[in-house]
Enzyme design. Structure first.
Site, PDB file in Angstrom:
ATOM      1  N   ASP A 482     -24.735 134.862 -68.331  1.00  0.00           N
ATOM      2  CA  ASP A 482     -25.528 133.647 -68.517  1.00  0.00           C
ATOM      3  C   ASP A 482     -26.186 133.309 -67.192  1.00  0.00           C
ATOM      4  O   ASP A 482     -25.761 133.800 -66.149  1.00  0.00           O
ATOM      5  CB  ASP A 482     -24.604 132.467 -68.877  1.00  0.00           C
ATOM      6  CG  ASP A 482     -24.207 132.492 -70.335  1.00  0.00           C
ATOM      7  OD1 ASP A 482     -24.868 133.217 -71.076  1.00  0.00           O
ATOM      8  OD2 ASP A 482     -23.259 131.797 -70.714  1.00  0.00           O
ATOM      9  N   ASP A 803     -20.342 130.450 -72.547  1.00  0.00           N
ATOM     10  CA  ASP A 803     -19.696 129.142 -72.418  1.00  0.00           C
ATOM     11  C   ASP A 803     -19.786 128.326 -73.704  1.00  0.00           C
ATOM     12  O   ASP A 803     -19.032 127.409 -73.909  1.00  0.00           O
ATOM     13  CB  ASP A 803     -20.289 128.354 -71.237  1.00  0.00           C
ATOM     14  CG  ASP A 803     -21.811 128.259 -71.327  1.00  0.00           C
ATOM     15  OD1 ASP A 803     -22.375 128.622 -72.380  1.00  0.00           O
ATOM     16  OD2 ASP A 803     -22.433 127.829 -70.344  1.00  0.00           O
TER      17      ASP A 803
END
Length: 1112
Positions: A482, A803
């Site tokens: 990410d 996440d």
């Protein structure tokens, strides 16, 4: 018994309830029965019996807005009456149970039986005195000097050695189990939840949540207890873990307010009052039932009626939270079958580890190393079995032919026990060959190495949930990371603003902005963001303000403060309960909208989200005086070119804030999202900076040097993503790499029917470095595409960071899933293998280092063990065939086995990692476990040891001028000759252990040896024990004490190993191409069939999850 304890528990609680009837307006049992209701039935019961959720809060003496006051006496009383939020863990295995498990080893059982037969026969004396004579050579020397009286010693010594091996194994398992429990409690301590106490929102460990607490729930949470919803915004819950219902359930205070522990919040937010915790929650009740069933099940299992589904409660739902176990209800043949699914790292050592694998949702295939080790162990085991069988057969045939054919002796009944003693002796020799050949130390070495690494990795901010992930990470060839929070600091600051047709490169003074636009902007940000998001004053003077909650929203609230306004008074004026409708942010909408009712009865909706997405829905924009003007497609294109792209090229995230007014007559259909979230008026575009973490560029450079490709997969705009990727060093200007967005990615990988094709993915992924504006589906497709690709020689090993709740499928599909410890949702953490406690990319690099170190440690151990195996088996086999006896006795072999297996695995598996591990490419899936250098070392040292031992065996008595130990009769005393062979053999192993520290052809085998105190102490400790065995071991160890000169020769021949090691290092590998590489995994035979089936199931499982998540 379980039932009894349960009934006692309830009886005790009922007495408590009677005592405290006045304390609270409802009893524990009433709350339990309330939580068993669903939907309208629950609403009616709540309304009729309690006067709604407000009435329930009154009875529980809590405030829906301020929570519990937090007085210690009140909290203690609640604990006493309603219980704590934890479920008692399963009792750990006792040391005796572990001893019993260690005794189940097949080779040990065979040895025990052989030893017992040997013992029994040694006490049997044939009747009559002539037996010895007439049995001829077979009994030669049996009665010499009363030696037969000592015949029991060998059997007893073998039994004693078995006891030693068992105790050492049990102790290892015990310490391992203790360590896993420590890891377990560490994972549980990480688990916190937001509750309101004394009007303050605080993060509370899940175990401290009590009945009456007001918990704030948000997207991605795993509910820690049962509760009733007080107020919710667009709340959707995944209850499949409890009810098996795969569709997300909408929750609202007026239709279905019941929230259950262990379920996932898939969308929205809200507040609930906690009504049941721990064993009294819906999940806890099931756990208690299962826990009570464990003992019955164990009894049944002992009787052979093993319970079909393995429902034992292997983990614990400590702190009432479902992370450690998830209860899956599967519809099997129309009947609902409960399945326990422990999701944390194994809590009960190896046995529980096996149980966990058996019961959990189909996990990914075996880790690379496990696959290779299993294959190698099977190969060695088969070879060992063959050798031991051949040894026994040759010995028996040699004996039979010599006695009954060559010497033409008849079989005499009185000689039978003596013949049987010989056969038992041959059998023991055969078993000894097998014991040495079978590498039962392999799993131990893997476990020790992993357990050691996991403990140390915690210090490097890696919390390992699945042990094999640690080792798989060493093989990683690709990392899909990410952007936000992993590569960047996740501290958002608004730095640019476009409002009233003007782009401000710095946040302007509020005086220059049109007052109407400023008011709308401040109200839109204050109301249309989670009320749990706040900016608090810094902890210490001169520090940065603390950002709590969603970091993008924190950046926007920071903008409000910079414009000299305050968001709190606006929120106080319009509290969360007064919000008319909330469309929460999710990966499909990519925006959040909130509707409020204005004083005149009309409605206003504020929207914010990714600028290109929100701007598409705008038909007007505020001009320089704050009045709406028409916003044509031509204007939009110009704005993208002149405002959004320049901001994105500076690496900024661009957020557009907009609004829309609705009349109340007629009231709009709020469920018709397409029409509601359209025709907006743009207020402004904010450029938010999220700086790159300073340590990230260096970490990425290390990965690239280590042969690992780093790809950025982000939801951000393509220009923002490219700018950040350049800053991080993922791409460099002028390089021929792909940076594309999700739309283009899907266009390239899907055929005309919209189906993903592997050949198309194979054209994209090798050059892909940045995938922007991607959805969780795209992330899963990319990960799956890279893993399934067969275009490269080596199949890729992919690590993924995630996440969000929707990252679950990608995290599960990846070889190693990393979840963010700080920003990650509970759902992501549960799907992951490793949790990054600091959310930092450089911690992933540490994980790579540790993973490679595990691989190296196992390889070192293998190199050492296989040398011993090869030599010991050949010596025992050849010696037995030529001299009718093994030069190395059973007890000696067991001692060598102990050195090899337990001590060497401890010594070689605990080497600390060094930076040099990152200077070479990953091993890859199909590379052999035993490299050509290792094969060269194994064969080279094997040849040296065999030459020395056979020289000593056949001419040793002449060299040292001693009696020969060959052809000694049964039960003859130990000979100096064979003691020298045994001692030299052990000395060579000790010095070769130092050689084994290096597996890549390095010359300095002593490099860093003192950094590993365990290694040094084991080498010196083994040396000391060897002295004791030789000098004082006597008959049990078949040893004769040696004088100093002979000792010096033994040590000198052992030292020769180090010199010989240097000779071997000089031989180039290119000369040894003929060497077969063992333990290799090819693409086809990578896994046994059942694992392949399991892998297919896993894909289906992940894809099903994904389809479920697509409404997000």
């Amino acid at each position: 018994m379980g039932d009894m304890s349960n009934s006692d528990f309830y009886a005790k609680n009922q007495r408590n309830e009677g005592n405290h009837a006045a304390a609270f307006g409802c009893s524990l049992m009433e709350l339990r029965s309330l939580m068993e209701l669903r939907g309208t039935e629950a609403v009616v019961k709540l309304q009729e019996d309690y006067g709604g959720v407000e009435g329930l809060c009154k009875r529980l003496k809590t405030s829906p807005t301020e929570g519990l006051a937090g007085a210690q006496t009140d909290l203690d009383k609640r604990k006493e009456i309603f219980g704590k939020n934890l479920i008692p863990p399963k009792k750990p295995k006792t040391f005796l149970q572990l001893v019993w498990e260690a005794l189940q080893d097949v080779t040990l059982i065979i040895l025990e039986i052989a030893a017992l037969i040997s013992l029994g026969l040694s006490f049997y004396h044939p009747p009559g005195e002539t037996g010895g004579e007439s049995c001829g050579a077979a009994a030669g020397g049996v009665e010499d000097e009363g030696e037969a009286d000592a015949g029991w010693i060998e059997g007893a010594a073998i039994l004693l050695s078995v006891v030693c091996v068992v105790l050492v194994t049990a102790f290892n398992d015990w310490s391992k189990e203790k360590q896993f429990r420590g890891l377990q409690s560490r994972i549980e301590q990480e688990q916190k939840f937001q509750v309101v106490r004394g009007s303050q929102v605080i993060q509370l460990p899940v175990a401290d949540i009590l009945v009456g607490d007001i918990a704030q729930i948000k997207y991605g949470d795993l509910l820690p207890s049962d509760g009733v919803l007080i107020q919710g915004n667009d709340l959707k819950i995944d209850e499949s873990s409890l009810t098996g219902e795969s569709d997300h359930v909408k929750k609202s205070a007026d239709k279905d307010p019941m929230l259950l522990s262990g379920t996932h919040v898939m969308e929205g937010s809200g507040r609930m009052v906690v009504t049941a915790v721990g064993v009294n929650s819906q999940t806890g009740i099931i756990f208690t039932l299962l826990g009570a069933g464990v003992e019955e099940e164990e009894k049944k299992e002992k009787k052979g009626g093993a319970v079909e589904d393995g429902h034992q409660n292997t983990g614990k739902m400590q702190d009432g939270n479902m992370e450690s176990n998830q209860i899956k209800v599967k519809k099997q043949d129309g009947a609902a079958a409960m399945e326990m699914q422990p999701l944390k790292s194994a809590e009960g050592g190896e046995a529980d580890e096996k149980e966990r694998k058996k019961v959990s949702a189909p996990k990914k295939e075996k880790s690379v190393l496990q696959g290779k080790l299993t294959k190698l162990a099977v190969q060695i085991g088969k070879a060992g079995l063959l050798m031991s069988a051949i040894t026994v057969i040759i010995l028996v045939l040699y004996f039979a032919i010599d006695n009954f054919v060559m010497q033409k002796r008849p079989w005499m009944p009185e000689c039978t026990p003596i013949y049987i003693q010989y056969f038992v002796k041959f059998f023991i020799i055969g078993v000894t060959v097998l014991v040495v050949a079978v590498p039962e130390g392999l799993p131990l070495a893997v476990t020790i190495s992993l357990a050691y690494s996991v403990k140390k990795m915690m210090k490097d901010n890696n919390l390992v949930r699945h042990l094999d992930a640690c080792e798989t990470m060493g093989n990683a060839t690709a990392i899909c990371s990410d952007k936000t929070g992993t590569l960047t600091t996740n501290r958002m600051t608004a730095v640019q603003l476009y409002v009233g047709d003007v782009r401000y490169k710095e946040i302007p003074d509020p005086g220059v902005l049109p007052p109407k636009s400023l008011d709308l902007l401040v109200n839109a940000i204050s109301i249309n963001s989670a009320y749990t998001t706040k900016i608090l004053p810094p902890d210490k003077e001169g520090g940065l303000p603390k950002q709590v909650g969603n970091k993008t929203e924190c950046g926007l609230l920071g903008l409000v403060l910079e414009l000299k306004r305050d968001y709190q008074p606006i929120r106080n004026q319009i509290p969360e309960e007064k919000l008319y409708k909330v469309y929460t942010f999710n990966s499909v909408r990519k925006s959040m909208s909130t509707v409020i009712k204005l004083p005149d009865g009309s409605f206003r909706m504020y929207s914010k989200g990714a600028s290109e997405i929100v701007l598409k829905k705008c038909s007007h924009i505020l001009n320089e005086v704050g009045e709406p003007r028409v916003f044509r497609p031509r204007d939009k294109d110009e704005m993208v070119k002149k405002v959004i792209e320049p901001m994105a090229c500076d690496g900024l995230r661009t957020i557009c804030v907009a609004y829309r007014d609705f009349s109340s007559n007629p009231e709009p259909n709020w469920d018709d999202e397409n029409n509601i979230l359209n025709d907006l008026t743009a207020i402004c575009v904010v450029g938010i900076e999220d700086p790159v973490r300073p340590e990230v560029p260096n970490a990425i450079q290390k990965c690239q040097r280590a042969g690992i490709t780093v790809r950025m997969v982000t939801g951000a705009n393509i220009n923002t993503a490219r700018a950040i990727a350049i800053k991080c060093g993922i791409i460099h200007p002028g390089e021929d790499f792909l940076c594309i967005d999700g739309k283009e990615f899907n266009r390239r990988i899907r055929n005309e029917k919209g189906e993903v094709e592997q050949e198309r993915i194979d054209k994209v992924w090798p050059k892909l470095r940045v995938l922007a504006r991607s959805s969780p589906t795209d992330k899963h497709t990319l990960v799956k595409g890279i893993i399934d690709s067969t275009m490269a020689d080596q199949r890729q090993v992919v690590a993924v960071t995630g996440d969000g709740t929707n990252d679950g499928p990608a995290l599960k599909k990846a070889d190693v899933g990393f979840a963010m410890g700080i920003a990650g949702t509970d759902v992501a953490k549960e799907a992951s293998d490793i949790i990054l406690t600091d959310d930092n990319f450089s911690s992933i690099v540490k994980a790579v280092m540790w993973g490679r170190n595990v691989y190296d440690s196992i390889s070192k151990f293998l190199q050492f063990q296989l040398t011993v195996n090869v030599v010991a088996v050949i010596v025992a086999f050849t010696g037995a065939c030529i001299t009718q006896d093994s030069p190395l006795k059973a007890v000696q072999m067991l001692w060598v086995n102990l050195i090899m297996d337990t001590f060497a695995s401890l010594a070689l598996a605990t080497e600390p990692p060094t930076e040099s591990l990152l200077k070479r490419k990953p091993y890859g899936r199909n590379k052999p476990l035993i490299s050509s250098t290792m094969t060269k070392n194994i064969l080279g040292h094997g040849v040296y040891q065999l030459i020395i031992i056979f020289t000593l065996l056949f001419v040793g008595e002449q060299i040292f001028d001693i009696d020969s130990g060959r052809n000694a009769p049964l039960h003859s005393p130990p000979s100096e000759h064979y003691t020298i062979i045994f001692n030299t053999f052990v000395m060579m192993q000790l010095f070769n252990e130092i050689n084994a520290r290096k597996i890549h052809g390095e010359r300095n085998v002593f490099d860093g040896i003192f950094r590993n105190p365990i290694f040094c102490s084991i080498v010196f400790g083994t040396f000391a024990v060897q002295i004791v065995i030789v000098q004082f071991g006597g008959k049990p160890f078949s040893c004769q004490p040696l004088d100093l000169e002979k000792w010096m020769w033994c040590v000198f021949l052992g030292l020769g190993e180090l010199v010989w090691g240097q000779v071997i290092a000089t031989i180039p590998n290119s000369r040894l191409r003929f060497l077969r590489r063992a333990g290799q995994l090819t693409q086809k035979d990578e896994l046994p069939e059942e694992d392949v089936n399991e892998e297919n199931e896993e894909i289906d499982h992940a894809e099903r999850e994904l389809r479920r998540g697509q409404i997000l």
